[in-house]
Enzyme design. Sequence first.
Site, PDB file in Angstrom:
ATOM      1  N   HIS A   1       0.768  42.363  17.065  1.00  0.00           N
ATOM      2  CA  HIS A   1       0.745  42.983  18.388  1.00  0.00           C
ATOM      3  C   HIS A   1      -0.056  42.203  19.417  1.00  0.00           C
ATOM      4  O   HIS A   1       0.295  42.187  20.593  1.00  0.00           O
ATOM      5  CB  HIS A   1       0.185  44.408  18.279  1.00  0.00           C
ATOM      6  CG  HIS A   1       0.394  45.236  19.517  1.00  0.00           C
ATOM      7  ND1 HIS A   1       1.651  45.610  19.956  1.00  0.00           N
ATOM      8  CD2 HIS A   1      -0.478  45.750  20.412  1.00  0.00           C
ATOM      9  CE1 HIS A   1       1.535  46.321  21.060  1.00  0.00           C
ATOM     10  NE2 HIS A   1       0.259  46.420  21.363  1.00  0.00           N
TER      11      HIS A   1
ATOM     12  N   SER B   1       2.508  45.676  26.145  1.00  0.00           N
ATOM     13  CA  SER B   1       2.150  46.889  25.435  1.00  0.00           C
ATOM     14  C   SER B   1       2.169  48.100  26.387  1.00  0.00           C
ATOM     15  O   SER B   1       3.197  48.413  26.966  1.00  0.00           O
ATOM     16  CB  SER B   1       0.785  46.711  24.765  1.00  0.00           C
ATOM     17  OG  SER B   1       0.479  47.791  23.936  1.00  0.00           O
TER      18      SER B   1
ATOM     19  N   ASP C   1       4.714  43.347  13.924  1.00  0.00           N
ATOM     20  CA  ASP C   1       3.847  44.197  14.750  1.00  0.00           C
ATOM     21  C   ASP C   1       3.572  45.503  14.014  1.00  0.00           C
ATOM     22  O   ASP C   1       4.484  46.295  13.770  1.00  0.00           O
ATOM     23  CB  ASP C   1       4.541  44.475  16.097  1.00  0.00           C
ATOM     24  CG  ASP C   1       3.585  45.056  17.132  1.00  0.00           C
ATOM     25  OD1 ASP C   1       2.685  45.817  16.746  1.00  0.00           O
ATOM     26  OD2 ASP C   1       3.757  44.755  18.330  1.00  0.00           O
TER      27      ASP C   1
END
Length: 378
Positions: free
Chosen positions: A241, A147, A212
């Site tokens: 995610h 991320s 996601d």
Amino acid sequence: MGAVTSSMAAKFAFFPPNPPSYGVVAEEGTGKLRMTGVAKKDNVDVLKVKTKRGNEIVAMYVKNPVAKLTMLYSHGNAADLGQMYDLFSELSIHLRVNMMGYDYSGYGQSTGKPSEQNTYADIEAVYNCLQESYGLKEEDIILYGQSVGSGPTLDLASRLSRLRAAVLHSPIMSGLRVMYPVKRTYWFDIYKNIDKIPLVQCPVLVIHGTADDVVDCSHGKQLWELCKEKYEPLWVQGGNHCDLELYPEYIKHLKKFIIAIEKSAHLINESMPSTNQTENTRNSVDCQPRESTYQREKSRSSTDQREKPRASIDQREKSVTSIDRREKSRKSMDYAEKANNNAEQPEKARNSIDRFGVIMRSAVLCNIDCFKPVGAKV
């Protein structure tokens, strides 16, 4: 201008757990640091590392005695080392690598405040620690960015010409692109990964969930398309995610990647140019991308298939010339025994992966939605 960028980053990109999920204390007598709030493990070193921006960040190094490579992991924006502790330990075992994790400035027990520039200084300081304290070379290291962690990961990877490999887990094209469908890069944007990924020389694995709802899968796909040396990506069907570690294909594919990278060592050693030559090639507009690791794997498999008929012919010739029937019988029994052993291997691998999934279900890897602007409803 840089201050404005860092200010924007602090407003919508960083959410350190509050309070931190762990503490750091020095053991009496030895002075050795250890983390509180987590299980004590003899193969884990706890470190405090100074950055060039004056912050002191906490890092943990998980040692695996059979490891050939070391993974430097940059976590997401809603976690700290206490929450990632079990994951790092399990990844070290399953992937047979040493693991180095760290907390960004302002996260966990690291000093300072979170900012884009601080994260760049943070990962650089930890990378230097791996070289100076553990004697690692650039080609011994795999960078892993999850991320927001894809930002410092790609920034460092774009500046290292001999890096072994990089993994991008639910990566972002840039901070602004997560929130708005912009088509160009603005000066005030942060983590401009889309502009840095073409500069990365090493093999890159991209992992992204198709469902996601925080960072759309299109981010991972676009970054993969721009990679110079692509590795077969993993698009986790239905993955969101913060849950990709729960899918069996996650650890299977990641392990396959690590094995391929280890096998590519002789190719790297044979074709590795000097540092100056590498930099010249990197700056050249006409530079040709190296054959991808994925393609080398397929080529190697094709070569193995061509070798099998030749081995079969040799075996038939030996059988014709052999007159000892008892020897043949013994070989047949050995073959049956090997077949039984091979049948047990998939079961062992499946049990190992199932155990990994169970442990990850009990871990807290992400505690809020990422990239929510301050004041937004969570």
